[in-house]
Scaffold this active site. Structure first.
Site, short mmCIF file in Angstrom:
data_model
loop_
_atom_site.label_atom_id
_atom_site.label_comp_id
_atom_site.label_asym_id
_atom_site.label_seq_id
_atom_site.Cartn_x
_atom_site.Cartn_y
_atom_site.Cartn_z
CG ASP A 1 -7.36 -4.99 7.53
OD1 ASP A 1 -8.56 -4.73 7.31
OD2 ASP A 1 -6.62 -5.57 6.70
CE LYS B 1 -3.92 -1.84 2.70
NZ LYS B 1 -4.99 -1.72 1.72
NE ARG C 1 -10.76 -10.19 -1.72
CZ ARG C 1 -11.16 -9.33 -2.65
NH1 ARG C 1 -11.48 -9.75 -3.85
NH2 ARG C 1 -11.25 -8.05 -2.37
N1 BES Z 1 -8.05 -3.94 4.66
C1 BES Z 1 -8.26 -3.54 3.32
C2 BES Z 1 -9.61 -2.86 3.11
C3 BES Z 1 -9.75 -1.49 3.72
C4 BES Z 1 -9.46 -0.35 2.97
C5 BES Z 1 -10.23 -1.33 4.99
C6 BES Z 1 -9.64 0.91 3.52
C7 BES Z 1 -10.39 -0.09 5.54
C8 BES Z 1 -10.11 1.04 4.80
C9 BES Z 1 -8.23 -4.76 2.41
O1 BES Z 1 -7.40 -5.79 2.80
C10 BES Z 1 -7.72 -4.30 1.07
O2 BES Z 1 -6.60 -3.91 0.99
N2 BES Z 1 -8.58 -4.36 0.07
C11 BES Z 1 -8.26 -3.96 -1.24
C12 BES Z 1 -8.78 -5.01 -2.19
C13 BES Z 1 -8.28 -4.87 -3.59
C14 BES Z 1 -6.81 -5.14 -3.66
C15 BES Z 1 -9.04 -5.83 -4.46
C16 BES Z 1 -8.90 -2.61 -1.51
O3 BES Z 1 -10.01 -2.36 -1.03
O4 BES Z 1 -8.27 -1.78 -2.15
ZN ZN Z 2 -7.03 -5.91 4.79
MN MN Z 3 -5.41 -5.52 2.09
#
Ligand code: BES
Ligand code: ZN
Ligand code: MN
Length: 498
Positions: free
Chosen positions: A290, A279, A353
């Protein structure tokens, strides 16, 4: 904070302060009318002077009101309309407690429970008032060297006249007290930084809960046990981390009946760096939260045990840290999940997931009647629903309806998104059974679709709490909300009524 019900009317109230509502245009609530009468129109005169307009959430302390037994009165503005929306009632109660917390009042009696709220009865108002009070007073300062002084407030009495609903009010208050306990536990765990709150730490906290409650047992699966079972998806996330993953299994037997359990599954990523699909720094802030799904499972089970709720509950928490590194999973790696389905990891940041799918399959061994997973799963749900509604996806309409209703009742609301087969196509992989990402479109739904492949053997609902479990938009406004503990508790309470 102590709570009780009180049916003593205004004239005999001897607590440090009574809290009464006032509408705009000097409209008086019943308690305000009584104060006015006893004080020989002191209130009416004051309002005439124009010092208090009754605007929503406005507050004013009155001292030594003539002929009143209580030394203080807190006036709270209730706005224009005599019948309030749930949201307005909550706001009014919130303002009253915020005002109380700034002064030296130990015990106050609130007459705000008299206010009329659309579609809600007195027990609801009692319950919400107690929950909002705890919310208003919550403070997480264990890492502050200079702590703000604690409010003097020790006890709130909620006015409830001795009528037919009194017993229901007592039950509602008892529920609220236990929900507060669970919510506080969830917030405290979630607010911890990831250098303290590791998978091992969460496992220890779960074990402690197990020692605290008679009907709760806790079992921890270590990585070697998970490998033996074949949890290739969960372990693929854990691989890059120095912290060992834990699968935390809780079982609460609140009744002796042989009853299929309700399983709650929590995403417990103690920190989500994104892994090799790293990220950006800005997107990484807030990723200690998380594990809010995991914290919710623990908080809900704690609240249920505290309330001695007659249900059979199972909690399964996938506690894992998502890190990059030489041993981390890489994009296009293919792993085999516990279900036997193979997964192509196209993005290591879609890790939630991956850990949840193995936890879902693992839950099959409990033969649950219902499985609900709770996860901060997608940023997309924040775009779709913002901070106010949790995303809901389900393979069973009656279950979805039950959760929607529990959401309205608890004001911890959910909004359903479709789980249509059309969306499943976005998860195609040329090499494995399924890809772990479904492209830019409908990110929350495709995440739900992914999970649905592992939820074929039971009634299942998925709660995407990325927008609701914590406020994590950077800056100093970052905090866990304790959601969706109130929602799940209401759902469980309603199940017990069936
Ligand atoms: N933990 C994140 C989701 C999240 C994002 C929670 C912002 C709280 C605030 C999750 O693991 C994630 O990174 N999801 C990705 C999925 C994508 C790579 C398909 C996302 O939402 O960008
Ligand atoms: Zn996550
Ligand atoms: Mn993630």
């Amino acid at each position: 904070m102590k709570f009780n019900l009180d049916s003593t009317d205004v004239s005999k109230q001897q607590t440090d302060c009574i809290i009464i509502g006032l509408f705009e245009q000097s409209e008086l609530t019943p308690a305000a009318k009584q104060v006015d009468k006893i004080s020989k129109n002191y209130l009416a005169k004051l309002l005439k002077q124009g010092d208090f307009q009754g605007k929503m959430g406005q507050t004013l302390f009155l001292h030594s009101v003539p002929h009143l037994a209580t030394p203080r009165v807190l006036l709270v503005g209730c706005g224009k309309k005599m019948v309030l929306k749930a949201r307005e009632y909550r706001k009014i109660v919130m303002s009253s407690i915020k005002a109380l917390s700034t002064v030296k009042i130990r015990h106050a009696t609130s007459f705000l429970t008299e206010l009329e709220v659309e579609n809600h009865d007195l027990p609801w108002k009692v319950k919400q008032a107690a929950i909002i009070t705890a919310e208003a007073l919550y403070c997480f300062d264990q890492f502050k060297s200079n702590k703000e002084p604690k409010p003097a407030l020790q006890k709130i009495s909620l006015y409830a006249s001795q009528n037919q609903q009194y017993r229901a009010c007592e039950a509602a208050l008892q529920q609220a007290i236990c929900i507060n306990d669970g919510v506080e536990f969830t917030k405290n765990l979630a607010n911890l930084p990831s250098n303290i709150c590791t998978p091992t730490y969460i496992a220890t906290q779960a074990k402690k809960l197990g020692q605290q409650y008679k009907h709760l047992t806790v079992k921890i699966l270590e990585e070697n046990a998970m490998a033996k079972l074949g949890m290739g998806a969960l372990l693929a996330v854990s691989k890059g981390s120095a912290q060992p993953a834990k699968l935390i299994c809780l079982e609460y037997k609140g009744n002796t009946k042989k009853q299929a359990p309700i399983a709650l599954i929590g995403k417990g990523i103690t920190f989500d760096t994104g892994g090799i699909s790293l990220k950006s720094p800005d997107a990484m802030v807030g990723m200690k939260y998380d594990m809010c799904g995991a914290a919710t499972v623990l908080g809900t089970i704690k609240a249920a045990a505290e309330l001695k709720l007659p249900v059979h509950l199972v909690g399964i928490i996938a506690a894992v840290e998502n890190m990059p590194g030489g041993t981390a999973s890489k994009p296009e790696d293919i792993v085999t999940s516990l279900s036997g389905q193979t997964i192509e990891i196209m993005n290591t940041d879609a890790e939630g997931r991956l850990v949840l799918c193995d936890a879902l399959t693992y839950s099959e061994r409990y033969k649950p009647s219902v499985v609900i997973d709770i996860a901060t799963l997608t940023g997309a749900v924040v775009i779709a629903l913002g901070q106010h509604a949790t995303g809901l996806l389900s393979n069973h309409e009656p279950l979805a309806k039950d959760l929607i209703n529990a959401g309205v009742e608890s004001h911890d609301r959910v909004w359903q998104l479709p789980l249509w087969d059309e969306y499943q196509e976005q998860l195609k992989s040329p090499f494995a059974d399924i890809s772990n990402v479904g492209g830019r479109q409908a990110g929350t739904i495709t995440a739900g679709c992914f999970l649905s492949r592992f939820a074929k053997k039971f009634h299942w609902a998925h709660l995407d709490v990325a927008g609701t479990a914590a406020m994590m938009m950077g800056g100093s406004e970052r905090y866990a909300t304790g959601r969706p503990v109130p929602l799940l508790m209401q759902y469980l309470i309603n199940q017990c009524r069936k």
